[in-house]
Design a protein around this motif. Structure first.
Motif, PDB file in Angstrom:
ATOM      1  N   ARG A   1      -4.893  27.260  36.905  1.00 37.02           N
ATOM      2  CA  ARG A   1      -4.454  26.236  37.860  1.00 37.02           C
ATOM      3  C   ARG A   1      -5.282  24.973  37.669  1.00 37.02           C
ATOM      4  O   ARG A   1      -6.504  25.036  37.581  1.00 37.02           O
ATOM      5  N   VAL A   2      -4.589  23.823  37.610  1.00 31.91           N
ATOM      6  CA  VAL A   2      -5.250  22.543  37.374  1.00 31.91           C
ATOM      7  C   VAL A   2      -4.685  21.495  38.325  1.00 31.91           C
ATOM      8  O   VAL A   2      -3.469  21.396  38.497  1.00 31.91           O
ATOM      9  N   ALA A   3      -5.597  20.727  38.935  1.00 25.08           N
ATOM     10  CA  ALA A   3      -5.223  19.538  39.712  1.00 25.08           C
ATOM     11  C   ALA A   3      -5.609  18.343  38.849  1.00 25.08           C
ATOM     12  O   ALA A   3      -6.793  18.076  38.637  1.00 25.08           O
ATOM     13  N   TYR A   4      -4.614  17.653  38.330  1.00 25.95           N
ATOM     14  CA  TYR A   4      -4.886  16.527  37.443  1.00 25.95           C
ATOM     15  C   TYR A   4      -5.033  15.228  38.225  1.00 25.95           C
ATOM     16  O   TYR A   4      -4.291  14.977  39.178  1.00 25.95           O
ATOM     17  N   VAL A   5      -5.973  14.402  37.811  1.00 27.68           N
ATOM     18  CA  VAL A   5      -6.062  13.004  38.213  1.00 27.68           C
ATOM     19  C   VAL A   5      -5.686  12.251  36.949  1.00 27.68           C
ATOM     20  O   VAL A   5      -6.404  12.306  35.943  1.00 27.68           O
ATOM     21  N   THR A   6      -4.530  11.610  36.988  1.00 31.77           N
ATOM     22  CA  THR A   6      -3.887  11.113  35.775  1.00 31.77           C
ATOM     23  C   THR A   6      -3.852   9.589  35.707  1.00 31.77           C
ATOM     24  O   THR A   6      -3.287   8.937  36.585  1.00 31.77           O
ATOM     25  N   ALA A   7      -4.445   9.045  34.653  1.00 33.33           N
ATOM     26  CA  ALA A   7      -4.306   7.630  34.341  1.00 33.33           C
ATOM     27  C   ALA A   7      -2.990   7.482  33.580  1.00 33.33           C
ATOM     28  O   ALA A   7      -2.805   8.100  32.530  1.00 33.33           O
ATOM     29  N   VAL A   8      -2.086   6.693  34.136  1.00 30.02           N
ATOM     30  CA  VAL A   8      -0.760   6.522  33.539  1.00 30.02           C
ATOM     31  C   VAL A   8      -0.716   5.175  32.821  1.00 30.02           C
ATOM     32  O   VAL A   8      -0.977   4.128  33.417  1.00 30.02           O
ATOM     33  N   TYR A   9      -0.378   5.244  31.542  1.00 30.36           N
ATOM     34  CA  TYR A   9      -0.282   4.054  30.708  1.00 30.36           C
ATOM     35  C   TYR A   9       1.162   3.851  30.258  1.00 30.36           C
ATOM     36  O   TYR A   9       1.955   4.784  30.235  1.00 30.36           O
ATOM     37  N   GLN A  10       1.453   2.620  29.852  1.00 29.36           N
ATOM     38  CA  GLN A  10       2.710   2.326  29.172  1.00 29.36           C
ATOM     39  C   GLN A  10       2.355   1.692  27.834  1.00 29.36           C
ATOM     40  O   GLN A  10       1.406   0.902  27.749  1.00 29.36           O
ATOM     41  N   ALA A  11       3.094   2.064  26.800  1.00 28.12           N
ATOM     42  CA  ALA A  11       2.819   1.524  25.468  1.00 28.12           C
ATOM     43  C   ALA A  11       4.089   1.535  24.638  1.00 28.12           C
ATOM     44  O   ALA A  11       4.991   2.353  24.864  1.00 28.12           O
ATOM     45  N   GLY A  12       4.144   0.641  23.684  1.00 29.98           N
ATOM     46  CA  GLY A  12       5.229   0.623  22.716  1.00 29.98           C
ATOM     47  C   GLY A  12       4.863   1.455  21.501  1.00 29.98           C
ATOM     48  O   GLY A  12       3.734   1.929  21.358  1.00 29.98           O
ATOM     49  N   VAL A  13       5.824   1.616  20.627  1.00 26.98           N
ATOM     50  CA  VAL A  13       5.627   2.371  19.395  1.00 26.98           C
ATOM     51  C   VAL A  13       5.085   1.423  18.328  1.00 26.98           C
ATOM     52  O   VAL A  13       5.663   0.370  18.072  1.00 26.98           O
ATOM     53  N   ALA A  14       3.980   1.816  17.698  1.00 27.21           N
ATOM     54  CA  ALA A  14       3.387   0.992  16.641  1.00 27.21           C
ATOM     55  C   ALA A  14       3.610   1.581  15.254  1.00 27.21           C
ATOM     56  O   ALA A  14       3.371   0.917  14.260  1.00 27.21           O
ATOM     57  N   GLY A  15       4.074   2.838  15.186  1.00 25.69           N
ATOM     58  CA  GLY A  15       4.317   3.453  13.889  1.00 25.69           C
ATOM     59  C   GLY A  15       4.445   4.957  14.009  1.00 25.69           C
ATOM     60  O   GLY A  15       4.334   5.533  15.092  1.00 25.69           O
ATOM     61  N   GLY A  16       4.687   5.572  12.866  1.00 25.96           N
ATOM     62  CA  GLY A  16       4.823   7.022  12.829  1.00 25.96           C
ATOM     63  C   GLY A  16       6.275   7.468  12.918  1.00 25.96           C
ATOM     64  O   GLY A  16       7.168   6.671  13.200  1.00 25.96           O
ATOM     65  N   THR A  17       6.481   8.726  12.674  1.00 21.64           N
ATOM     66  CA  THR A  17       7.810   9.326  12.755  1.00 21.64           C
ATOM     67  C   THR A  17       7.811  10.322  13.902  1.00 21.64           C
ATOM     68  O   THR A  17       7.011  11.264  13.885  1.00 21.64           O
ATOM     69  N   PRO A  18       8.687  10.128  14.898  1.00 18.15           N
ATOM     70  CA  PRO A  18       8.658  11.034  16.039  1.00 18.15           C
ATOM     71  C   PRO A  18       9.102  12.452  15.669  1.00 18.15           C
ATOM     72  O   PRO A  18      10.172  12.652  15.103  1.00 18.15           O
ATOM     73  N   ALA A  19       8.233  13.401  15.984  1.00 17.23           N
ATOM     74  CA  ALA A  19       8.528  14.811  15.755  1.00 17.23           C
ATOM     75  C   ALA A  19       7.637  15.645  16.669  1.00 17.23           C
ATOM     76  O   ALA A  19       6.437  15.377  16.749  1.00 17.23           O
ATOM     77  N   PRO A  20       8.193  16.641  17.346  1.00 10.59           N
ATOM     78  CA  PRO A  20       7.362  17.492  18.202  1.00 10.59           C
ATOM     79  C   PRO A  20       6.383  18.294  17.362  1.00 10.59           C
ATOM     80  O   PRO A  20       6.711  18.731  16.260  1.00 10.59           O
ATOM     81  N   ASP A  21       5.178  18.515  17.892  1.00 10.36           N
ATOM     82  CA  ASP A  21       4.161  19.242  17.126  1.00 10.36           C
ATOM     83  C   ASP A  21       4.446  20.743  17.027  1.00 10.36           C
ATOM     84  O   ASP A  21       3.826  21.432  16.243  1.00 10.36           O
ATOM     85  N   GLN A  22       5.373  21.255  17.800  1.00 11.39           N
ATOM     86  CA  GLN A  22       5.787  22.665  17.822  1.00 11.39           C
ATOM     87  C   GLN A  22       4.683  23.605  18.311  1.00 11.39           C
ATOM     88  O   GLN A  22       4.893  24.808  18.357  1.00 11.39           O
ATOM     89  N   GLU A  23       3.523  23.066  18.673  1.00 12.22           N
ATOM     90  CA  GLU A  23       2.473  23.879  19.288  1.00 12.22           C
ATOM     91  C   GLU A  23       2.513  23.679  20.796  1.00 12.22           C
ATOM     92  O   GLU A  23       2.682  24.624  21.542  1.00 12.22           O
ATOM     93  N   GLU A  24       2.351  22.436  21.211  1.00  5.97           N
ATOM     94  CA  GLU A  24       2.430  22.109  22.636  1.00  5.97           C
ATOM     95  C   GLU A  24       3.816  21.600  23.017  1.00  5.97           C
ATOM     96  O   GLU A  24       4.262  21.812  24.131  1.00  5.97           O
ATOM     97  N   ILE A  25       4.455  20.903  22.090  1.00  9.55           N
ATOM     98  CA  ILE A  25       5.740  20.254  22.359  1.00  9.55           C
ATOM     99  C   ILE A  25       6.817  20.864  21.467  1.00  9.55           C
ATOM    100  O   ILE A  25       6.665  20.919  20.248  1.00  9.55           O
ATOM    101  N   SER A  26       7.923  21.284  22.086  1.00  6.70           N
ATOM    102  CA  SER A  26       9.002  21.898  21.318  1.00  6.70           C
ATOM    103  C   SER A  26      10.163  20.944  21.055  1.00  6.70           C
ATOM    104  O   SER A  26      10.956  21.169  20.142  1.00  6.70           O
TER     105      SER A  26
END
Length: 155
Positions: free
Chosen positions: A99-124
């Motif tokens: 069980r975790v109570a998160y205190v979350t800093a929320v950011y907004q950002a644009g894409v600067a590069g890379g190819t979007p793909a889920p890591d298949q470990e945490e993200i499916s």
């Protein structure tokens, strides 16, 4: 990456007890104004805003860039702080009982590069959604509260 070595050591001492942790979430927006959402591997709770825990010795901005790159393969532009959130909507019980109570800093950002793909470990799975689609898709409780608080979701 999953759980850090530091948190794993803490969990050996406290078990599944509720712990408060600093975290980040990043509202990634592409050139068409769509938001990037992810599905967590092993969870069936709906779409989520990508992010994760801030590691020891790491700033929240560094954590934001690292988490997005690790989970999605994308590099983000300079993150802009939108809000810092916490409370009941940001408490999570993981499938293993942690069980975790998160205190979350929320950011907004644009894409600067890379190819979007889920890591298949945490993200499916990942997907891009226009702001008007957000009210009609299945969001997890954390994402719904976060997107509502930052003005991205109007129901």
């Amino acid at each position: 990456m999953g759980i850090s070595a530091h948190l794993a050591r803490l969990r050996t001492m406290i078990g599944h007890e509720l712990i408060q942790l600093p975290s980040v979430a990043v509202v990634v927006v592409d050139g068409h104004g769509r938001l990037l959402l992810v599905r967590h591997a092993g969870h069936r709770e709906g779409w989520a805003v990508p992010g994760g825990a801030v590691e020891i010795g790491e700033s929240p901005v560094q954590a934001a860039a690292r988490e997005i790159h690790e989970e999605t393969g994308l590099r983000i532009g300079e993150p802009r702080l939108l809000d810092v959130l916490g409370g009941a909507d940001f408490e999570v019980t993981y499938p293993n009982g942690d069980r975790v109570a998160y205190v979350t800093a929320v950011y907004q950002a644009g894409v600067a590069g890379g190819t979007p793909a889920p890591d298949q470990e945490e993200i499916s799975e990942l997907g891009w959604f226009a702001p008007l689609q957000l009210a009609e898709i299945e969001l997890n409780r954390f994402a719904r509260a976060l997107l509502r608080a930052t003005g991205h979701l109007r129901e």
